[in-house]
Design a protein around this motif. Sequence first.
Motif, PDB file in Angstrom:
ATOM      1  N   ALA A 215       0.874  -1.254   0.164  1.00  0.00           N
ATOM      2  CA  ALA A 215       0.108   0.000  -0.007  1.00  0.00           C
ATOM      3  C   ALA A 215       0.695   1.278  -0.033  1.00  0.00           C
ATOM      4  O   ALA A 215       0.509   2.311  -0.657  1.00  0.00           O
ATOM      5  CB  ALA A 215      -1.097   0.161   1.298  1.00  0.00           C
ATOM      6  N   LEU A 216       2.065   1.204   0.657  1.00  0.00           N
ATOM      7  CA  LEU A 216       2.913   2.368   0.761  1.00  0.00           C
ATOM      8  C   LEU A 216       3.545   2.634  -0.540  1.00  0.00           C
ATOM      9  O   LEU A 216       3.897   3.886  -1.004  1.00  0.00           O
ATOM     10  CB  LEU A 216       3.960   2.351   1.902  1.00  0.00           C
ATOM     11  N   GLN A 217       3.856   1.718  -1.410  1.00  0.00           N
ATOM     12  CA  GLN A 217       4.492   1.853  -2.487  1.00  0.00           C
ATOM     13  C   GLN A 217       3.632   2.315  -3.638  1.00  0.00           C
ATOM     14  O   GLN A 217       3.964   2.545  -4.723  1.00  0.00           O
ATOM     15  CB  GLN A 217       5.172   0.380  -2.935  1.00  0.00           C
ATOM     16  N   SER A 218       2.368   2.106  -3.492  1.00  0.00           N
ATOM     17  CA  SER A 218       1.231   2.510  -4.808  1.00  0.00           C
ATOM     18  C   SER A 218       1.222   4.003  -4.639  1.00  0.00           C
ATOM     19  O   SER A 218       1.641   4.708  -3.592  1.00  0.00           O
ATOM     20  CB  SER A 218      -0.152   1.697  -4.362  1.00  0.00           C
ATOM     21  N   ASP A 219       0.939   4.450  -5.935  1.00  0.00           N
ATOM     22  CA  ASP A 219       0.653   5.830  -6.056  1.00  0.00           C
ATOM     23  C   ASP A 219      -0.487   6.480  -5.453  1.00  0.00           C
ATOM     24  O   ASP A 219      -0.807   7.834  -5.166  1.00  0.00           O
ATOM     25  CB  ASP A 219       0.956   6.148  -7.401  1.00  0.00           C
ATOM     26  N   GLU A 220      -1.607   5.800  -5.430  1.00  0.00           N
ATOM     27  CA  GLU A 220      -2.847   6.160  -4.898  1.00  0.00           C
ATOM     28  C   GLU A 220      -3.031   6.733  -3.492  1.00  0.00           C
ATOM     29  O   GLU A 220      -3.313   7.587  -3.016  1.00  0.00           O
ATOM     30  CB  GLU A 220      -3.867   4.909  -4.793  1.00  0.00           C
ATOM     31  N   LEU A 221      -2.151   6.067  -2.524  1.00  0.00           N
ATOM     32  CA  LEU A 221      -1.887   6.834  -1.257  1.00  0.00           C
ATOM     33  C   LEU A 221      -1.353   8.131  -1.120  1.00  0.00           C
ATOM     34  O   LEU A 221      -1.668   8.914  -0.270  1.00  0.00           O
ATOM     35  CB  LEU A 221      -0.971   5.831  -0.530  1.00  0.00           C
ATOM     36  N   TRP A 222      -0.410   8.513  -2.314  1.00  0.00           N
ATOM     37  CA  TRP A 222       0.429   9.642  -2.108  1.00  0.00           C
ATOM     38  C   TRP A 222      -0.135  10.731  -3.097  1.00  0.00           C
ATOM     39  O   TRP A 222       0.236  11.784  -3.241  1.00  0.00           O
ATOM     40  CB  TRP A 222       1.882   9.513  -2.332  1.00  0.00           C
ATOM     41  N   GLN A 223      -1.305  10.472  -3.778  1.00  0.00           N
ATOM     42  CA  GLN A 223      -1.930  11.530  -4.588  1.00  0.00           C
ATOM     43  C   GLN A 223      -2.306  12.703  -3.928  1.00  0.00           C
ATOM     44  O   GLN A 223      -2.648  12.653  -2.866  1.00  0.00           O
ATOM     45  CB  GLN A 223      -3.174  10.989  -5.197  1.00  0.00           C
ATOM     46  N   GLU A 224      -2.090  13.764  -4.878  1.00  0.00           N
ATOM     47  CA  GLU A 224      -2.699  15.321  -3.943  1.00  0.00           C
ATOM     48  C   GLU A 224      -1.924  15.636  -2.768  1.00  0.00           C
ATOM     49  O   GLU A 224      -2.131  16.668  -2.108  1.00  0.00           O
ATOM     50  CB  GLU A 224      -4.109  15.144  -3.669  1.00  0.00           C
ATOM     51  N   LEU A 225      -0.751  14.889  -2.222  1.00  0.00           N
ATOM     52  CA  LEU A 225      -0.017  15.342  -0.944  1.00  0.00           C
ATOM     53  C   LEU A 225       1.169  16.292  -1.552  1.00  0.00           C
ATOM     54  O   LEU A 225       1.755  16.835  -0.791  1.00  0.00           O
ATOM     55  CB  LEU A 225       0.670  14.040  -0.376  1.00  0.00           C
ATOM     56  N   GLY A 226       1.665  16.220  -2.683  1.00  0.00           N
ATOM     57  CA  GLY A 226       2.898  16.708  -3.222  1.00  0.00           C
ATOM     58  C   GLY A 226       4.012  16.378  -2.565  1.00  0.00           C
ATOM     59  O   GLY A 226       4.951  17.245  -2.465  1.00  0.00           O
ATOM     60  N   ILE A 227       4.213  15.171  -2.146  1.00  0.00           N
ATOM     61  CA  ILE A 227       5.479  14.698  -1.734  1.00  0.00           C
ATOM     62  C   ILE A 227       6.221  13.991  -2.857  1.00  0.00           C
ATOM     63  O   ILE A 227       5.825  13.161  -3.472  1.00  0.00           O
ATOM     64  CB  ILE A 227       5.067  13.464  -0.775  1.00  0.00           C
ATOM     65  N   PRO A 228       7.600  14.249  -2.941  1.00  0.00           N
ATOM     66  CA  PRO A 228       8.514  13.872  -4.215  1.00  0.00           C
ATOM     67  C   PRO A 228       8.706  12.083  -3.759  1.00  0.00           C
ATOM     68  O   PRO A 228       8.344  11.769  -2.737  1.00  0.00           O
ATOM     69  CB  PRO A 228       9.720  14.692  -3.855  1.00  0.00           C
ATOM     70  N   ALA A 229       9.004  11.661  -4.926  1.00  0.00           N
ATOM     71  CA  ALA A 229       9.272  10.303  -5.049  1.00  0.00           C
ATOM     72  C   ALA A 229      10.166   9.534  -4.092  1.00  0.00           C
ATOM     73  O   ALA A 229      10.192   8.587  -3.297  1.00  0.00           O
ATOM     74  CB  ALA A 229       9.443   9.875  -6.321  1.00  0.00           C
ATOM     75  N   HIS A 230      11.328  10.336  -4.085  1.00  0.00           N
ATOM     76  CA  HIS A 230      12.615   9.908  -3.181  1.00  0.00           C
ATOM     77  C   HIS A 230      12.192  10.048  -1.663  1.00  0.00           C
ATOM     78  O   HIS A 230      12.621   9.363  -1.043  1.00  0.00           O
ATOM     79  CB  HIS A 230      13.696  10.715  -3.617  1.00  0.00           C
ATOM     80  N   VAL A 231      11.544  11.061  -1.396  1.00  0.00           N
ATOM     81  CA  VAL A 231      10.712  11.283  -0.060  1.00  0.00           C
ATOM     82  C   VAL A 231       9.623  10.075   0.229  1.00  0.00           C
ATOM     83  O   VAL A 231       9.875   9.632   1.365  1.00  0.00           O
ATOM     84  CB  VAL A 231      10.150  12.618   0.138  1.00  0.00           C
ATOM     85  N   ARG A 232       8.902   9.756  -0.664  1.00  0.00           N
ATOM     86  CA  ARG A 232       7.982   8.791  -0.504  1.00  0.00           C
ATOM     87  C   ARG A 232       8.879   7.226  -0.033  1.00  0.00           C
ATOM     88  O   ARG A 232       8.349   6.646   0.534  1.00  0.00           O
ATOM     89  CB  ARG A 232       7.193   8.551  -1.223  1.00  0.00           C
ATOM     90  N   GLN A 233      10.060   7.211  -0.817  1.00  0.00           N
ATOM     91  CA  GLN A 233      10.725   5.797  -0.759  1.00  0.00           C
ATOM     92  C   GLN A 233      11.332   5.955   0.478  1.00  0.00           C
ATOM     93  O   GLN A 233      11.394   4.639   1.396  1.00  0.00           O
ATOM     94  CB  GLN A 233      11.896   5.785  -1.917  1.00  0.00           C
ATOM     95  N   ILE A 234      11.851   7.200   1.058  1.00  0.00           N
ATOM     96  CA  ILE A 234      12.617   7.029   2.333  1.00  0.00           C
ATOM     97  C   ILE A 234      11.278   6.672   3.651  1.00  0.00           C
ATOM     98  O   ILE A 234      11.413   6.056   4.428  1.00  0.00           O
ATOM     99  CB  ILE A 234      12.939   8.271   2.703  1.00  0.00           C
TER     100      ILE A 234
END
Length: 682
Positions: A215-234
Amino acid sequence: MSCNGKPPDVEPTEYQAWLNDLVPPGLAPLCFLDAEHLDALTSPEQHDGMLGETVRRLLGLDLVERLEADLEYYILRQGGGRKVERLRKEVLRRQAAVDALDAQLAQLRTEAEALSDRRAELEATLARQERRLIAEGGNYAARRPFLQERLTAIQAEIEDVARQLRELSAGLLPFALAPELCQALGQRLTQEAELQRRRITSEFLQGRVNDIERALQSDELWQELGIPAHVRQIVTQRLIRVLQKATASAPEDEQPLIHHLADPERERLQNWIVQALHTVPQHAQALGKRLRALRDERQRIEAELRRAPDDEVLAPIHAEIARLEVALAEVRQQQSALDKQIGALQFQRDERVRQLQRTVDQLKAAQDRERRLELAERSKLVLRAYRDALIRQRLAALEESLVTAFNAICRKEYLLKTVRINPDDFSIQLQNTDGHTLTLADFSAGERQLYALALLWALRQVSGRQLPLAIDTPLARLDEIHRWRLMHIYVPAVSNQVLLFATETELDAGLLAQARPYLARVYRLEYDPRGEETFVVCDDQPMSEGVVLYRNEALDTASAHIYGDHGQIWTTNPEHVSTNGELKRALLPATAKRLVLVDPITNEYNWTYIAALEQITNDRLIANQLRNGTRLYEIWCEEWTRRVRKAGYDSIATVGVKGPEEYVLNPSKLIPLNGASSDRKG
C-alpha cells in the motif's frame, strides 16, 4: 348631648352608662314629675299602688322580688321528681351486691391459697424424689435411651466423615501435600499461555506488514500530497523497518512448549491447582477436627452408659415421681379453673363497683341539689324577712320625714301630727294635730299637690341619694304663700339640682326675684311663627335683683303708730299678711338703700346696722337694750324714723309683732308686680 353648653367629658358610647349613674334606672319617678304624675300620686285610687311601686324601686325591692321570683322558678324547675330516697335505696342495693361478690371472692381466694399450699407441698416432694433419683444414678438411667440414640447417630456421622476424607484422598488431597510443585505448575501454565498469545499475534502482524508495504509503494496513497518520490521511498522504508521490528520475535518467545493444552483444559487445570492449594486443605482439616470431636463424644457416651444403674433399682422412684407429677398436674388444673372463676367474679365486682360509684355520684348530685333547694327556700324566707324589715324600717323613716316635709311647706302649721303607712298594701292614714283622721279627699287641690311634693321630698330623704329633680308646672295650683314656701324652703332643700318647667304666668318676676339666691340659669323657649321653630334662649341675668315685698292695706296700718306716717309697711313673707283684703306685691330693687336691722330670713339682729342706727339716732344704748331682751319695736320712736330717712335710707328691715317687716320710707322706689300698685308718696 351637652352639659353647660359643652359636650360632657364622656365617650359617646358611654352616654347611657353616664345617664344611668346620674339617674339610676327605676328611680325616674323620683326625678321627673309633671302635673299628671302629681295628680296620680295624690289620687286615692292610684296613691297606694304608685307609693308601693316607688318605695320598691327606691329600696331596690324590685330587685329583691325579681330574685325571689328567680328562686321560685329555680325551685319549681329543680324540685320536681326528687330522687334522693330512691337513689339512697339503689346505693344500698348495689352495695349489698358488691358485698356478696366480695364474700364469694374471699372464699375462692381461700381455696386458691389452699391449692397453692398443696401445690407447693407436691413440688417439694417431687423435688426430693428427683434428688433421690439423681443420687441413685437415675439421671444416667433416665438418659440411657437418649444416649443410645445419640451414640448411634454419632457412629453414623463418623462413618460419613471418614467417607468424605477417603474421597478427598482419592482426589486432589495428595496434591495438597506438594504445594510448591502445584504453584510451579500453575506459573508454567500461565507463562505458556502468554507465549502462545504473543506467537499468534506476531504471525498475524507479519502477514499484515506485506500488505502495508504494498500500500505504501502504490501511488494512490500519495496522490495530491505533493510529496516527492524519493521522500516517499524514504518514508516507506522507515515505516517498514519499524513494523518489522515490532513483529520480530523476542528470544524468550523461542522457548519450547512443554504442555500443549487448549485454553479450557488449561483453565480447568489451574482451577484444580487453586483447590489443591486452598479449598481442599481447609476442608480436610475441618473434616479431621469434626472426626476427632465425634470420636471424643462417642467415648464419653459409652462411659455414661456403663455408669447407668439397672431399671429394677430405679423403678420405685420413677413410679413415685410419676404419681407426684399426676397429682401436681391435677392441682395446677384446679388452680387454673379457680383463677378463671376468680377473674370472672372480679370482673363482675368491678362492674358492680362502677355502677355503685355512678349511683353514689348521682346521689351526691341529688343531695347537693336538695341542699341547694333548701338553701333557695331559706333564701326566700330571708329575702321576705329582709324585705319586710327594710320596708318597716324605711316606712317609719318615711312617715316621720313626710310629716316634717308637709308641715314645712304647708301654710297651716303642724297640720299633720302622724302618718301611718301600711307595709302590706302601702295604704296611708293621716292624722292632724287635733287627733282627727284625714284622707286625701279632705285636701284641696293645692294641698294635695303640696302633699305629693312633700311625699316626693320625704322619699328622696329616705333614699339617701342625691338625685336631680325636674318638675313640670309645679306652681299652677298654689297660692302666693305656698309659692313662697316652695321657692324658699322646698327647692333649696329637695335636691342639689332642681329643674322647674313653668310658664311666665306661674313664674313671674317676683318669684324669679325670690329664687335668685338659688338660681343657676334660666332658659326661655321662644317660638318663631315664621320659621315654625322654637328657640332656646339662656338668660344669664334672668331678673332684676332686689327684695319682693307683700302688703295688705286692710290691717297693716296697725304698725303705723310705731314708725309714724312716713312710709308703707310691707313684709318679705306673705304668710304674715292678713288674708282679708287684696294682697299686693312689689319689688324693692337692689339700688334701694336698706337699713337691715333684722335679717328677714334668720330673724336675727344685724349688729352692724344696729351700730349704724345708734350713730344716726345718737343713742348708744340700743344694742345693750336689745341684748337684754327688749324688742326693737318696744323702744322705737317716730323721731328715729325721720332721722333714718334723712340719712338717705329708703327702707328699714325690722321685726314687728306679726313677724318680719319692711318699712318702706321711699315708696317711689317700689316696682309693682302682677298688677299691684304702690302709693308713691314723697
